[in-house]
Design a protein around this motif. Structure first.
Motif, PDB file in Angstrom:
ATOM      1  N   GLY A   1       0.950  -1.386   0.039  1.00 37.36           N
ATOM      2  CA  GLY A   1      -0.003   0.204   0.010  1.00 37.36           C
ATOM      3  C   GLY A   1       0.799   1.208   0.058  1.00 37.36           C
ATOM      4  N   ASP A   2       0.246   2.378  -0.346  1.00 38.68           N
ATOM      5  CA  ASP A   2       0.824   3.729  -0.365  1.00 38.68           C
ATOM      6  C   ASP A   2       0.870   4.289   0.966  1.00 38.68           C
ATOM      7  OD1 ASP A   2      -1.590   4.733  -0.105  1.00 38.68           O
ATOM      8  OD2 ASP A   2      -1.842   5.122  -2.405  1.00 38.68           O
ATOM      9  N   ARG A   3       0.974   5.637   1.174  1.00 37.35           N
ATOM     10  CA  ARG A   3       1.212   6.207   2.181  1.00 37.35           C
ATOM     11  C   ARG A   3       0.003   6.272   3.189  1.00 37.35           C
ATOM     12  NH1 ARG A   3       3.729   9.583  -1.212  1.00 37.35           N
ATOM     13  NH2 ARG A   3       6.081  10.157  -0.974  1.00 37.35           N
ATOM     14  N   ALA A   4      -1.071   6.400   2.329  1.00 36.40           N
ATOM     15  CA  ALA A   4      -2.487   6.293   2.807  1.00 36.40           C
ATOM     16  C   ALA A   4      -2.796   5.009   3.997  1.00 36.40           C
ATOM     17  CB  ALA A   4      -3.582   6.387   1.840  1.00 36.40           C
ATOM     18  N   TYR A   5      -2.091   3.944   3.558  1.00 38.91           N
ATOM     19  CA  TYR A   5      -2.251   2.858   4.304  1.00 38.91           C
ATOM     20  C   TYR A   5      -1.156   2.774   5.419  1.00 38.91           C
ATOM     21  CZ  TYR A   5      -5.203   1.594   0.611  1.00 38.91           C
ATOM     22  OH  TYR A   5      -6.532   1.476  -0.144  1.00 38.91           O
TER      23      TYR A   5
ATOM     24  N   ALA B   1       5.462   8.288   5.041  1.00 38.33           N
ATOM     25  CA  ALA B   1       5.934   9.741   5.256  1.00 38.33           C
ATOM     26  C   ALA B   1       6.498   9.805   6.585  1.00 38.33           C
ATOM     27  CB  ALA B   1       4.920  10.709   5.037  1.00 38.33           C
ATOM     28  N   TRP B   2       7.235  10.771   6.807  1.00 34.21           N
ATOM     29  CA  TRP B   2       8.076  10.797   7.962  1.00 34.21           C
ATOM     30  C   TRP B   2       7.148  11.291   9.239  1.00 34.21           C
ATOM     31  CZ3 TRP B   2       8.776  15.230  11.288  1.00 34.21           C
ATOM     32  CH2 TRP B   2       8.080  16.572  10.724  1.00 34.21           C
ATOM     33  N   LYS B   3       6.026  11.800   9.084  1.00 33.32           N
ATOM     34  CA  LYS B   3       5.263  12.275  10.180  1.00 33.32           C
ATOM     35  C   LYS B   3       3.876  11.610  10.340  1.00 33.32           C
ATOM     36  CE  LYS B   3       3.604  16.313   7.699  1.00 33.32           C
ATOM     37  NZ  LYS B   3       3.319  17.936   8.028  1.00 33.32           N
ATOM     38  N   ASN B   4       3.695  10.514   9.625  1.00 33.35           N
ATOM     39  CA  ASN B   4       2.239   9.650   9.729  1.00 33.35           C
ATOM     40  C   ASN B   4       2.033   8.908  10.872  1.00 33.35           C
ATOM     41  OD1 ASN B   4       1.928  11.396   7.529  1.00 33.35           O
ATOM     42  ND2 ASN B   4       1.186   9.889   6.152  1.00 33.35           N
ATOM     43  N   VAL B   5       3.083   8.686  11.685  1.00 29.66           N
ATOM     44  CA  VAL B   5       2.943   7.706  12.803  1.00 29.66           C
ATOM     45  C   VAL B   5       3.902   7.909  13.630  1.00 29.66           C
ATOM     46  CG1 VAL B   5       4.793   6.085  11.583  1.00 29.66           C
ATOM     47  CG2 VAL B   5       2.794   5.105  12.824  1.00 29.66           C
ATOM     48  N   ARG B   6       3.801   7.496  14.774  1.00 31.24           N
ATOM     49  CA  ARG B   6       4.657   7.633  16.044  1.00 31.24           C
ATOM     50  C   ARG B   6       5.729   6.561  15.796  1.00 31.24           C
ATOM     51  NH1 ARG B   6       4.137   6.744  21.278  1.00 31.24           N
ATOM     52  NH2 ARG B   6       2.001   5.624  20.804  1.00 31.24           N
ATOM     53  N   TRP B   7       7.018   6.907  15.494  1.00 29.42           N
ATOM     54  CA  TRP B   7       7.945   5.994  15.278  1.00 29.42           C
ATOM     55  C   TRP B   7       8.639   5.742  16.573  1.00 29.42           C
ATOM     56  CZ3 TRP B   7       8.231   4.260  10.525  1.00 29.42           C
ATOM     57  CH2 TRP B   7       7.769   4.920   9.442  1.00 29.42           C
ATOM     58  N   LEU B   8       8.956   4.424  16.906  1.00 27.80           N
ATOM     59  CA  LEU B   8       9.443   4.203  18.267  1.00 27.80           C
ATOM     60  C   LEU B   8      10.668   3.409  18.036  1.00 27.80           C
ATOM     61  CD1 LEU B   8       6.131   3.393  20.107  1.00 27.80           C
ATOM     62  CD2 LEU B   8       7.408   5.361  20.209  1.00 27.80           C
TER      63      LEU B   8
ATOM     64  N   VAL C   1      12.273  -0.547  13.355  1.00 27.59           N
ATOM     65  CA  VAL C   1      11.365   0.576  13.999  1.00 27.59           C
ATOM     66  C   VAL C   1      10.029  -0.140  14.755  1.00 27.59           C
ATOM     67  CG1 VAL C   1      11.945   2.521  12.745  1.00 27.59           C
ATOM     68  CG2 VAL C   1      10.113   1.248  12.106  1.00 27.59           C
ATOM     69  N   TRP C   2       9.481   0.601  15.631  1.00 22.06           N
ATOM     70  CA  TRP C   2       8.199   0.042  16.039  1.00 22.06           C
ATOM     71  C   TRP C   2       7.207   1.278  15.771  1.00 22.06           C
ATOM     72  CZ3 TRP C   2      12.634  -1.508  17.464  1.00 22.06           C
ATOM     73  CH2 TRP C   2      12.671  -3.133  17.978  1.00 22.06           C
ATOM     74  N   LEU C   3       5.986   1.027  15.443  1.00 24.87           N
ATOM     75  CA  LEU C   3       4.872   1.792  15.346  1.00 24.87           C
ATOM     76  C   LEU C   3       3.956   1.961  16.484  1.00 24.87           C
ATOM     77  CD1 LEU C   3       3.842   0.669  11.835  1.00 24.87           C
ATOM     78  CD2 LEU C   3       5.484   2.287  12.254  1.00 24.87           C
ATOM     79  N   GLY C   4       4.009   3.401  16.989  1.00 25.13           N
ATOM     80  CA  GLY C   4       3.282   3.647  18.178  1.00 25.13           C
ATOM     81  C   GLY C   4       1.782   3.446  17.989  1.00 25.13           C
ATOM     82  N   LEU C   5       1.124   2.882  18.798  1.00 26.31           N
ATOM     83  CA  LEU C   5      -0.385   2.832  18.945  1.00 26.31           C
ATOM     84  C   LEU C   5      -1.078   3.648  19.622  1.00 26.31           C
ATOM     85  CD1 LEU C   5      -0.643  -1.336  19.434  1.00 26.31           C
ATOM     86  CD2 LEU C   5      -0.528   0.117  17.095  1.00 26.31           C
TER      87      LEU C   5
END
Length: 226
Positions: free
Chosen positions: A39-43, A64-71, A96-100
């Protein structure tokens, strides 16, 4: 209209029609264990990516660099831009881990960043600046740095799917774009003749029924649908 396209069979295998309030979701389609969703950035949706992984699926998603909380591994914020600036490799990879947003175990991912050519970077930055100027907005410096990379996240195993293979998988997205163009040009898929859902929905479904019937036949015969 929400669709899923099977790249291996070159066929659409899922269709759901909703109103405009329904967003694109990476877990909208029932998960088949062992499948890979591209998927693209929207996903880039941390909670929904976690659901896909919990059901045995994997993902390759542009970021994208700011679409998610990087951990990082300790659960602390991961400085993605700082990491990209500090690296000199053409292909950068790091865990990396994706913040929920809610409680739960953040999904562990592989971040893969491909450095763009100088020409491609300058063109991307030109478009960003042009769009920001048209909207009267200020471009963040981090956005211009990120424009120099194709950034992906994936849950795929590193040994079985090294970074080069993951990048090749993501490039296969262009076949999805071609599939939509084929639908529009060959079976007349365009804006419905009316906004009334009672008319628009059957119209769209009828056109996709044509696609479902003609695509398998075209593959057997080795020709495009008429």
């Amino acid at each position: 209209m929400h669709c899923a396209f099977d790249l291996e069979r070159e066929q659409f295998d899922f269709l759901e029609i909703t109103d405009q309030s329904e967003a694109e979701l990476i877990d909208r389609v029932p998960v088949v264990a062992g499948e890979i969703r591209i998927g693209d950035r929207a996903y880039l949706q941390a909670e929904r990516i976690a659901k896909v992984m919990a059901q045995g699926g994997d993902v390759v998603v542009r970021a994208a660099w700011k679409n998610v909380r990087w951990l990082d591994a300790s659960g602390k914020p991961f400085d993605l831009i700082g990491h990209l600036k500090s690296c000199r490799e053409e292909v950068i990879e790091t865990p990396v881990w994706l913040g929920l947003k809610k409680k739960g175990e953040p999904p562990k991912m592989r971040l893969i960043a491909l450095r763009k050519s100088e020409a491609a970077t300058q063109e991307a930055r030109r478009k960003i600046n042009k769009e920001a100027k048209a909207k009267g907005k200020q471009v963040q410096p981090e956005t211009l740095i990120a424009a120099g990379f194709v950034i992906l996240v994936t849950s795929l195993d590193q040994e079985e799917f090294p970074s080069g293979t993951v990048l090749k998988l993501y490039r296969m997205r262009w076949r999805i774009e071609l599939a939509f163009k084929r639908l529009k040009s060959l079976i007349g898929l365009r804006a419905p003749p009316a906004k009334d859902p009672r008319i628009a929905k059957p119209w769209i479904l009828a056109h996709f029924l044509i696609a479902l019937v003609t695509e398998p036949l075209s593959q057997e015969l080795g020709v495009s649908p008429p």
